[in-house]
Design an enzyme around this catalytic site. Structure first.
Site, PDB file in Angstrom:
ATOM      1  N   HIS A 262      45.368  46.529  38.935  1.00  0.00           N
ATOM      2  CA  HIS A 262      43.576  45.647  39.089  1.00  0.00           C
ATOM      3  C   HIS A 262      43.711  44.923  36.688  1.00  0.00           C
ATOM      4  O   HIS A 262      43.447  45.865  36.551  1.00  0.00           O
ATOM      5  CB  HIS A 262      42.071  45.887  38.988  1.00  0.00           C
ATOM      6  N   ASP A 264      42.147  42.591  33.820  1.00  0.00           N
ATOM      7  CA  ASP A 264      40.701  42.126  33.762  1.00  0.00           C
ATOM      8  C   ASP A 264      41.451  40.632  33.120  1.00  0.00           C
ATOM      9  O   ASP A 264      42.718  41.035  32.163  1.00  0.00           O
ATOM     10  CB  ASP A 264      39.567  42.378  33.273  1.00  0.00           C
ATOM     11  N   ASP A 374      36.435  42.356  42.596  1.00  0.00           N
ATOM     12  CA  ASP A 374      35.740  42.566  40.957  1.00  0.00           C
ATOM     13  C   ASP A 374      34.767  41.497  40.958  1.00  0.00           C
ATOM     14  O   ASP A 374      34.031  41.899  39.827  1.00  0.00           O
ATOM     15  CB  ASP A 374      36.914  43.493  39.663  1.00  0.00           C
ATOM     16  N   HIS A 578      36.283  36.938  35.674  1.00  0.00           N
ATOM     17  CA  HIS A 578      35.565  37.404  35.814  1.00  0.00           C
ATOM     18  C   HIS A 578      34.240  38.130  34.701  1.00  0.00           C
ATOM     19  O   HIS A 578      32.892  39.089  35.504  1.00  0.00           O
ATOM     20  CB  HIS A 578      35.222  37.742  37.187  1.00  0.00           C
TER      21      HIS A 578
HETATM   22 ZN   LIG Z   1      37.546  43.297  37.064  1.00  0.00          ZN
END
Ligand SMILES: [Zn+2]
Length: 993
Positions: A262, A264, A374, A578
């Site tokens: 994951h 970001d 997420d 996000h």
């Molecule tokens: Zn995230």
């Protein structure tokens, strides 16, 4: 027999820590290390490789915050190591915890080809297996000295989150930089002992299996000579083969492991760093795929793929090769893993358009899984969009973070506002960073809510947030639990393979209707107000730019700015990531976002302006353009004309102080405190303000959550409130009332005016508070059990009561342009131009039940941005007494899309490119087709939750009509007369004659 579990388990831990793990690399020699510190921002790879480095010794401090240092390591494999496996061990000064949240590196060969990424859980580079001895080793490391932001103690304000405030003190001390022998047998023994030790700890103490494992571990430890671990590791492993070969129970839970990182797209690092994070992780994963034939890795977020393609062609070459093998899998089909609460209808749709199109164009892969592990909650408008994009499955684990209620399913059908159902899976492992530990696997099996009818779940496996991905240790552990008694059975496979199994075994899963509300991170609807405003403005401007550019292209032959719009859309979509739109990133990210939104606005206004000038023609009269979907003051929606001024109010003094604003629709009383004590709907003969209450009331709460400052507002914030009723000044200014207040270190100026049936409230706040929450309250004389909030392509209802913990938990929620409350036949809307957070509560007094709607304006958390929201902000809200839901929809568009006035030939009335005869049917996009064919695309939906039958009148010759999906791919015959079900979304392609 005596119970000696604790003794053996403690022995296992100490022997592993102090003897076995250190014996994985039994011999080492130091490498020569030199370093060149790039003076500013990261430099191209070629420049880093060509720089002249200075020698540096282990233990030396290096790395200013956000700096880049190029290390060169050289050495010679000792001749005595011939026949052994040799690795370079490269420790940049890592703390072993939190990979992706600190220093990282990407290793290159001298020719610039990437080798793999470096992080605390992945510090090795294979030199040879076996080596012949005497080989020269020469590697380069592009090292990023990213600061730890989420350090311990967590959530403390820090200036490290922006290069402009972070200072220059070095953050790291160079660690071990060695060549070392790698003892594969010892490493395999470590994996055996970790897997069995972790499994053992999860098994019931009264079951035989636990004891079998304990005795086998004890025998293995007995077989190990701690003075000669390498020489006895094989004998120790032999003691474990019996328990390792006992197969999983037939009823064992089945886990589809998906290699994952994951990443970001921005968070505790700026966007530019994510470009490098993605390159590091992708390099790491292509290398692991070469070593491990069973391993499968999935990567989402087309934007991140596009970054690799654009910035790291040498990594892209490896990735495309791995994709062709079917084991490096594009997943998700969105441009980024966006927030899904706040993006507007079209933006949410375009996340899929641009995401899916990238994977289709690059690889011919049209995946059907939506991958949002997420994201902070899921709006009820999303299912229909997923389906309209040609996808059908959703994965997230985030709802497991809810503070109050436990979600009842892990595999289910999620039903949206229009009735679309999406097959949805919440991985019961409750993390997107699974490391294949026994604890995680056992938790997944125990936690899985659908036991008895289903047995498959998915585990996203690999270091994430800041990237890193799957490690060889995770792969080794997965191999051991493929079929092991006492453990869930684990298989690597792509998301699609998991979903196919899950759907097949569970043909009739339970249904969850409505939003997937995350009972946490509720303040992400408010933090970083300018980022949110930038998003809303950009969405409105993109609508206008497409509309007017398409109209000008069809009517005047003006060129349509395909490439500019494509690029700007992708910029706006990226910022819906996000941690950007939710306001949870470091100061650097939001500082850049504000500038980016300014540039976006400038560019889009340029596109709009040139299109409108082309349409208005030459002359000296004012032509009014209406970019909203509904007719306004004599100008059709999507058209232009002379317009007419109407609806402003007359102002007069009020008995008892204050002022009255009135027109033929409304009579509004503003008292001497600047509060709205009456808003009377003349048409219906009804008062909107609750008896004895005052609206337009600013309320200030202390707001210091227990953790996650930018993310969370905790329920206790409401226990204390200050009503800001003291006014410095309340005065008339033409037909408007101006109110000035000061409080704390801040001040606010409001301008109240009438616009037809709306009371418009402009609020300018010079905000200098710390850890406070500012709300704008409207107590309304409406008895409502539920209220509507605009969502994508419609609206969703929430209760106004707190009967159960589920309703009580929704104390702060998301709206788009409006919140609406009503009794049968009469309602009130609160419309906004850029706020998302709100709350709605009920009050019972002697005169009955009333409803208070509060818009959330500003917060002032200090982590991760210590200066969050300081400065001047401007918001527009409007109260619409007597509003039905259709009025709320219309006024929402009007407030967000003001009329534009252009000087031109007043004789030119610009008819809409597409006119619609039913006000319930709202056009959300008019544009030229992305394929450059010149076809016109129109997207519309039923906006009130009822039935409609719309006839579209194109303002140009049409040769044919085709129904399409969001990607403008044909789905069937189209017609200009369309019956619509509640909230139904339709896209048509109109071929021009
Ligand atoms: Zn995230």
């Amino acid at each position: 027999m005596h119970d000696d579990r604790n003794l053996v388990e403690a022995r296992l831990k100490r022997v592993l820590d102090e003897r076995v793990r250190p014996a994985v690399h039994p011999e080492s020699v130091p490498l020569e290390v030199a370093v060149w510190h790039a003076p500013g921002e990261p430099v191209p790879v070629a420049e880093g490789l060509a720089a002249t480095p200075e020698p540096i010794a282990p233990g030396t401090a290096w790395g200013a915050p956000w700096g880049t240092s190029w290390f060169t390591v050289t050495g010679t494999v000792p001749a005595a190591w011939a026949g052994r496996t040799v690795e370079a061990l490269l420790d940049l000064g890592f703390n072993e915890n939190s990979p992706g949240f600190q220093s990282e590196g990407l290793v290159y060969r001298p020719d610039g080809s990437p080798v793999k990424g470096l992080n605390p859980r992945n510090q090795w580079v294979r030199v040879g297996s076996p080596v012949s001895g005497g080989e020269r080793v020469h590697l380069h490391i592009e090292a990023a000295s990213n600061p730890v932001i989420l350090g311990r103690p967590a959530f403390q304000p820090t200036l490290l989150g922006d290069k402009e405030t972070a200072g220059t003190d070095p953050l790291y001390r160079l660690g071990r930089m060695d060549l070392a022998v790698f003892d594969e047998t010892v490493w395999q023994l470590v994996m055996d002992l970790e897997v069995l030790g972790e499994l053992m700890a999860e098994l019931p103490a009264d079951g035989a299996r636990r004891w079998e494992l304990l005795r086998a571990v004890e025998r293995a430890l007995d077989a190990l000579d701690l003075q000669d671990v390498g020489g006895t590791a094989a004998a120790a492993r032999a003691e474990l083969t019996g328990v390792m070969s006992s197969p999983a129970a037939p009823s064992a839970h089945r886990i589809s492991a998906v290699g994952h990182a994951h990443i970001d797209s921005a968070w505790l690092w700026p966007l530019r760093e994510t470009v490098r994070k993605v390159a590091r992780t992708a390099s790491n994963m292509t290398a692991l795929l070469e070593d491990e034939p069973d391993f499968v890795f999935a990567m989402s977020q087309a934007q991140q793929w596009a970054w690799i393609k654009e910035h790291r062609p040498e990594v892209w070459a490896k990735v495309t090769k791995a994709v062709a093998s079917g084991r490096f899998v594009p997943t998700g089909g969105m441009w980024v893993e966006s927030d899904t609460n706040m993006p507007g209808s079209e933006a949410m749709a375009r996340q899929f358009v641009h995401g899916k199109r990238f994977f289709i164009d690059e690889f011919g892969i049209d995946n059907e899984e939506v991958w949002l592990p997420d994201t902070f909650g899921f709006a009820a408008g999303l299912p229909q969009i997923i389906k309209a994009a040609g996808s059908k499955r959703l994965l997230t684990q985030k709802i497991s973070w809810s503070q109050t209620n436990t979600f009842p399913h892990h595999t289910f059908l999620w039903e949206g506002i229009d009735g679309t159902r999406i097959f949805t899976h919440f991985p019961p492992v409750d993390t997107y960073n699974c490391s294949m530990s026994g604890r995680e696997l056992a938790h997944a099996a125990r936690n899985f809510k659908d036991k008895g009818v289903a047995r498959h779940s998915l585990a996203p496996t690999g270091w994430g947030d800041g990237g890193g991905g799957t490690t060889r240790e995770m792969v080794a552990k997965a191999a051991r639990v493929r079929d092991l008694e006492g453990s869930p059975a684990v298989t690597w496979e792509p998301p699609a393979a998991f979903f196919a199994k899950a759907e097949a075994e569970y043909p009739d899963p339970p249904v969850w209707v409505g939003e997937l509300y995350l009972e946490l991170h509720r303040a992400t609807l408010t933090s970083q107000a300018k980022t949110k405003q930038g998003n809303r403005r950009s969405e409105s401007l993109l609508r206008e730019a497409e509309l007017w550019a398409a109209t000008a292209a069809v009517r005047t032959g003006a060129p349509y700015p395909y490439e500019d719009l494509d690029r700007i859309w992708k910029t706006v979509l990226l910022h819906q990531f996000h941690d950007i739109l939710p306001g949870s990133s470091i100061a650097w990210v939001h500082r850049e976002a504000r500038r980016t939104y300014e540039r976006v606005a400038e560019e889009l206004n340029g596109i709009i302006d040139s299109a409108q000038r082309a349409l208005a023609g030459d002359g000296d009269r004012t032509v009014v353009f209406n970019g909203a979907p509904h007719a306004r003051r004599g100008v059709p929606g999507g058209g232009a004309g002379a317009g007419s001024g109407a609806g402003e109010g007359r102002a007069s003094a009020r008995d008892g102080g204050g002022f009255v604003l009135e027109n033929d629709q409304l009579r509004v009383e503003i008292d001497a405190r600047g509060l709205v004590v009456s808003a009377y709907d003349r048409t219906a003969g009804r008062e909107a303000v609750a008896p004895g209450q005052a609206a337009n009331l600013l309320q200030l709460h202390p707001d210091f959550p227990n953790k996650w400052d930018a993310w969370d507002v905790d329920r206790f914030y409401r226990n204390t409130v200050t009503d800001l009723v003291e006014a410095d000044e309340v005065r008339l200014d033409g037909g408007t009332v101006r109110v000035r207040r000061s409080f704390g270190s801040s001040s606010v100026t409001q301008t109240l005016s009438l616009a037809g049936g709306r009371l418009d409230i402009d609020t300018e706040v010079d905000w200098h508070e710390t850890e406070k929450f500012l709300k704008l309250a409207f107590p309304l004389d409406v008895h409502a059990d539920r209220y509507a909030s605009e969502s994508q392509y419609g609206h969703a209802f929430r209760p106004t009561h707190t009967n159960t913990s589920w309703e009580a938990a929704k104390f702060e929620a998301c709206n788009h342009r409006f919140v609406h409350v009503e009794e049968p036949g009469w309602g009130v809307a609160l419309v906004n131009d850029s706020t998302y957070g709100h709350d709605v509560t009920r009050t019972v007094t002697g005169s009955g039940t009333t409803t208070t709607v509060r818009a959330s304006l500003l917060r002032a958390p200090r982590f991760p941005d210590p200066e969050t929201d300081q400065g001047v902000h401007r918001f527009r809200h409007a109260l619409v007494p007597g509003a039905a839901i259709g009025d709320a929809v219309r006024e929402g568009y009007f407030v967000n899309l003001p009329e534009r006035r252009v000087t031109g030939a007043a004789s030119e009335r610009v008819e809409p490119l597409i006119a619609v005869d039913d006000d319930a049917v709202v056009v959300t996009a008019v544009k030229l087709a992305d394929d450059g064919s010149g076809d016109v695309i129109v997207r519309f939906h039923e906006s009130r939750g009822g039935r409609a039958r719309a006839t579209l009148t194109p303002g140009f010759p049409v040769a044919g009509v085709v129904a399409t999906d969001l990607l403008e791919r044909p789905t069937g015959e189209g017609s200009l007369t369309v019956p619509l079900r509640p909230f139904q979304l339709v896209t048509l392609r109109l071929k021009r004659a």
